[in-house]
Design a protein around this motif. Sequence first.
Motif, PDB file in Angstrom:
ATOM      1  N   ARG A 196       0.833  -1.280  -0.030  1.00 49.64           N
ATOM      2  CA  ARG A 196      -0.013  -0.072  -0.104  1.00 49.64           C
ATOM      3  C   ARG A 196       0.813   1.113   0.005  1.00 49.64           C
ATOM      4  NH1 ARG A 196      -5.403  -1.191   0.636  1.00 49.64           N
ATOM      5  NH2 ARG A 196      -5.936  -3.134   1.271  1.00 49.64           N
ATOM      6  N   LEU A 197       0.222   2.447  -0.679  1.00 52.01           N
ATOM      7  CA  LEU A 197       1.269   3.500  -0.763  1.00 52.01           C
ATOM      8  C   LEU A 197       1.451   4.423   0.668  1.00 52.01           C
ATOM      9  CD1 LEU A 197      -0.311   4.733  -4.232  1.00 52.01           C
ATOM     10  CD2 LEU A 197       1.925   3.833  -3.681  1.00 52.01           C
ATOM     11  N   VAL A 198       2.331   4.538   0.877  1.00 52.84           N
ATOM     12  CA  VAL A 198       2.549   5.459   2.244  1.00 52.84           C
ATOM     13  C   VAL A 198       3.191   6.819   1.875  1.00 52.84           C
ATOM     14  CG1 VAL A 198       3.089   3.266   3.457  1.00 52.84           C
ATOM     15  CG2 VAL A 198       5.098   4.312   2.432  1.00 52.84           C
ATOM     16  N   LYS A 199       3.705   6.670   0.593  1.00 57.83           N
ATOM     17  CA  LYS A 199       4.103   8.286   0.117  1.00 57.83           C
ATOM     18  C   LYS A 199       4.373   8.366  -1.127  1.00 57.83           C
ATOM     19  CE  LYS A 199       7.942  11.489   1.166  1.00 57.83           C
ATOM     20  NZ  LYS A 199       6.966  12.415   1.848  1.00 57.83           N
ATOM     21  N   VAL A 200       3.831   9.359  -1.966  1.00 54.48           N
ATOM     22  CA  VAL A 200       3.898   9.511  -3.454  1.00 54.48           C
ATOM     23  C   VAL A 200       4.564  11.010  -3.576  1.00 54.48           C
ATOM     24  CG1 VAL A 200       2.111   7.965  -4.027  1.00 54.48           C
ATOM     25  CG2 VAL A 200       1.587  10.492  -3.396  1.00 54.48           C
ATOM     26  N   ASN A 201       5.023  11.289  -4.597  1.00 51.74           N
ATOM     27  CA  ASN A 201       5.685  12.715  -5.085  1.00 51.74           C
ATOM     28  C   ASN A 201       4.677  13.274  -6.099  1.00 51.74           C
ATOM     29  OD1 ASN A 201       6.173  11.343  -7.355  1.00 51.74           O
ATOM     30  ND2 ASN A 201       8.315  12.165  -7.703  1.00 51.74           N
ATOM     31  N   ARG A 202       4.891  14.673  -6.389  1.00 52.42           N
ATOM     32  CA  ARG A 202       3.893  15.289  -7.315  1.00 52.42           C
ATOM     33  C   ARG A 202       3.904  14.722  -8.595  1.00 52.42           C
ATOM     34  NH1 ARG A 202       5.723  21.254  -6.698  1.00 52.42           N
ATOM     35  NH2 ARG A 202       7.529  20.543  -7.734  1.00 52.42           N
ATOM     36  N   ALA A 203       5.101  14.432  -9.087  1.00 55.48           N
ATOM     37  CA  ALA A 203       5.020  13.739 -10.561  1.00 55.48           C
ATOM     38  C   ALA A 203       4.011  12.469 -10.697  1.00 55.48           C
ATOM     39  CB  ALA A 203       6.476  13.425 -10.833  1.00 55.48           C
ATOM     40  N   TYR A 204       4.023  11.652  -9.491  1.00 51.64           N
ATOM     41  CA  TYR A 204       3.084  10.496  -9.403  1.00 51.64           C
ATOM     42  C   TYR A 204       1.761  11.013  -9.693  1.00 51.64           C
ATOM     43  CZ  TYR A 204       1.542   5.942  -8.128  1.00 51.64           C
ATOM     44  OH  TYR A 204       1.152   4.522  -8.008  1.00 51.64           O
ATOM     45  N   CYS A 205       1.250  12.054  -9.037  1.00 58.10           N
ATOM     46  CA  CYS A 205      -0.091  12.234  -8.863  1.00 58.10           C
ATOM     47  C   CYS A 205      -0.394  13.048 -10.068  1.00 58.10           C
ATOM     48  CB  CYS A 205      -0.173  13.226  -7.587  1.00 58.10           C
ATOM     49  SG  CYS A 205       0.013  12.788  -6.039  1.00 58.10           S
ATOM     50  N   GLU A 206       0.529  13.749 -10.617  1.00 61.32           N
ATOM     51  CA  GLU A 206       0.244  14.628 -11.974  1.00 61.32           C
ATOM     52  C   GLU A 206       0.223  13.353 -13.192  1.00 61.32           C
ATOM     53  OE1 GLU A 206       3.285  17.130 -12.554  1.00 61.32           O
ATOM     54  OE2 GLU A 206       2.724  18.587 -11.079  1.00 61.32           O
ATOM     55  N   MET A 207       0.845  12.291 -12.940  1.00 57.40           N
ATOM     56  CA  MET A 207       0.639  11.228 -13.992  1.00 57.40           C
ATOM     57  C   MET A 207      -0.726  10.759 -14.028  1.00 57.40           C
ATOM     58  SD  MET A 207       2.925   7.996 -14.573  1.00 57.40           S
ATOM     59  CE  MET A 207       4.555   8.686 -15.572  1.00 57.40           C
ATOM     60  N   PHE A 208      -1.149  10.542 -12.966  1.00 58.77           N
ATOM     61  CA  PHE A 208      -2.360   9.509 -12.784  1.00 58.77           C
ATOM     62  C   PHE A 208      -3.471  10.487 -12.535  1.00 58.77           C
ATOM     63  CE2 PHE A 208       1.110   6.774 -11.750  1.00 58.77           C
ATOM     64  CZ  PHE A 208       0.939   5.828 -13.038  1.00 58.77           C
ATOM     65  N   GLY A 209      -3.367  11.862 -12.420  1.00 57.61           N
ATOM     66  CA  GLY A 209      -4.545  12.587 -12.180  1.00 57.61           C
ATOM     67  C   GLY A 209      -5.096  12.416 -10.654  1.00 57.61           C
ATOM     68  N   TYR A 210      -4.322  12.220  -9.824  1.00 66.78           N
ATOM     69  CA  TYR A 210      -4.985  12.078  -8.373  1.00 66.78           C
ATOM     70  C   TYR A 210      -4.283  12.993  -7.355  1.00 66.78           C
ATOM     71  CZ  TYR A 210      -7.062   7.425  -9.668  1.00 66.78           C
ATOM     72  OH  TYR A 210      -7.581   6.595 -10.280  1.00 66.78           O
ATOM     73  N   GLN A 211      -5.064  13.305  -6.297  1.00 71.38           N
ATOM     74  CA  GLN A 211      -4.219  13.869  -5.199  1.00 71.38           C
ATOM     75  C   GLN A 211      -3.796  13.020  -4.169  1.00 71.38           C
ATOM     76  OE1 GLN A 211      -3.967  17.389  -5.044  1.00 71.38           O
ATOM     77  NE2 GLN A 211      -4.860  17.668  -7.018  1.00 71.38           N
ATOM     78  N   PRO A 212      -2.626  13.552  -3.449  1.00 76.83           N
ATOM     79  CA  PRO A 212      -2.095  12.700  -2.685  1.00 76.83           C
ATOM     80  C   PRO A 212      -3.011  11.944  -1.560  1.00 76.83           C
ATOM     81  CG  PRO A 212      -0.584  14.501  -2.667  1.00 76.83           C
ATOM     82  CD  PRO A 212      -1.883  14.810  -3.596  1.00 76.83           C
ATOM     83  N   SER A 213      -3.874  12.613  -1.123  1.00 78.66           N
ATOM     84  CA  SER A 213      -5.137  12.033   0.088  1.00 78.66           C
ATOM     85  C   SER A 213      -5.928  11.251  -0.404  1.00 78.66           C
ATOM     86  CB  SER A 213      -5.714  13.317   0.527  1.00 78.66           C
ATOM     87  OG  SER A 213      -6.365  14.074  -0.385  1.00 78.66           O
ATOM     88  N   GLU A 214      -5.866  11.046  -2.026  1.00 80.90           N
ATOM     89  CA  GLU A 214      -7.074  10.135  -2.518  1.00 80.90           C
ATOM     90  C   GLU A 214      -6.399   8.798  -2.714  1.00 80.90           C
ATOM     91  OE1 GLU A 214      -9.630  12.845  -5.503  1.00 80.90           O
ATOM     92  OE2 GLU A 214      -7.726  12.689  -6.155  1.00 80.90           O
TER      93      GLU A 214
END
Length: 484
Positions: A196-214
């Motif tokens: 399970r995801l415990v940390k993501v960076n900004r580029a990861y969220c931008e690639m898949f269109g999600y916010q970190p909280s989601e």
Amino acid sequence: DGRRVRVRVAVEREPHAGGPRLLCCATPLPDPTPARAELDRLRRWHDAFFRLAPLPACVQGADWRMISVNPAYCELMGYEERELVGRDPVFMIAPDYVEEMLRARADGSLLARMAAEGTVRTHERRWVRRDGRPLLLRVHTRVLYDPRHGYLVCSLTEDLTADRLRVDEVIRDNEMFRLLFEESPSPKSIQDASFRLVKVNRAYCEMFGYQPSEILGRDPIEWAAAADREMILDQRQRALRGEHLPATLTRRIMHRDGSMRICRLMRHTTHASDGTRIELITLHDETEEIRMQQRLRAYWQRFERFFEQAPVGLMISDAVGRVALVNRTLEDIVGRPRDRLIGSPDALGEARFEASGRGGARQRTTLARDDGSTRWIDRIDRELEDLDGRPMRLTVVHDVTRERNLRDELIETEERFRQFAELVDDAIFVADPGLVQVHYVNGRFEATWGMARSELVRDPRGLLAAVLPAPRDEVAALFARQAV
């Protein structure tokens, strides 16, 4: 009986009939006085706890000048003992701490209060060694009252320089990791032992269109392509069993809007401070690259079809003339299979290029085939570059053997015609329709027609002037552009 006895030995020389003799007297001595024994014990304690102590120690008087320093203190600061005793250590304090230290000493009751408290005060300051190297020292100070010398300031010193450097390195490394993780243009994520995801960076969220909280706390298999999920689960089970998995995998991941991204996944397994397994995942979006590869593959297939089915011979060779690729037409022209051509020197002879550029001049040469026949070929060479910028050569070959044979036959036929035209008694000339241009005039023309051959060539329609007016139109119609 092995016991040790303290004695005073007196020796006196005395004469004797048999020669000089020594008179020795051993007088037992009592045990040392309690005061001297105590002094010896205190001296041994001083040597053990001050002189031989591993921690740098210093004793200062009421005027803050150093009364005694141990060898560890001298080694720490880089001075000899004689250079320190009698001096105020303020000269070794870093310049930015001197004012603070002098301001604290300005309080005249400071030593009395510290002696009355009987507690140890600790402070950290930067000092400077004799060689100029900065030190971070933690000094533990206690003030004692001595009736003979007034107040004594006893200090023990810890060198925190190396520890602080390690802390600075950890802080710097953590900050570097944060920058590399958060600001990296590549999508990165950290997964726990349950994937399970415990940390993501900004580029990861931008690639898949999600916010970190989601997406934090969720399993990324949720947005993996449905066809890949069974494979992902199998790879996870193998990883949990400790089997070796490639460090680089390919994943098809769905964007939030439903579009698919093809990513190259690089995984690095490590362990957290509590011993649990974590994975650092780095993604590289290869969607456009793969699509470009597919388009390039399609272009290459079309090129191969064009190259192979071209009606002219095509040959690609390197800068030194070794053949790299030929088509079927060139095999037929040369009379050799391509496996004998590829890798060998140019079978068509030496290429010639124009001095003004990279384009080759057209040259017509003969080619001797293995079967003993001879072919006439026209070749044009052009210098190019491959995708890596290396020089290459493209050769276009036309088989002009049939054209050359027809030309030779035409020349031979024309020569026979000229021989016939010169031997007959008729006036013969060859002209375009309409008498625009005369190509050939035989010798009998001048005698029959009455005008020079050069005059006819210069003015073809001049021959009509010699015809009588009545049949002139009829004769002119024979040379008209339209047949009569």
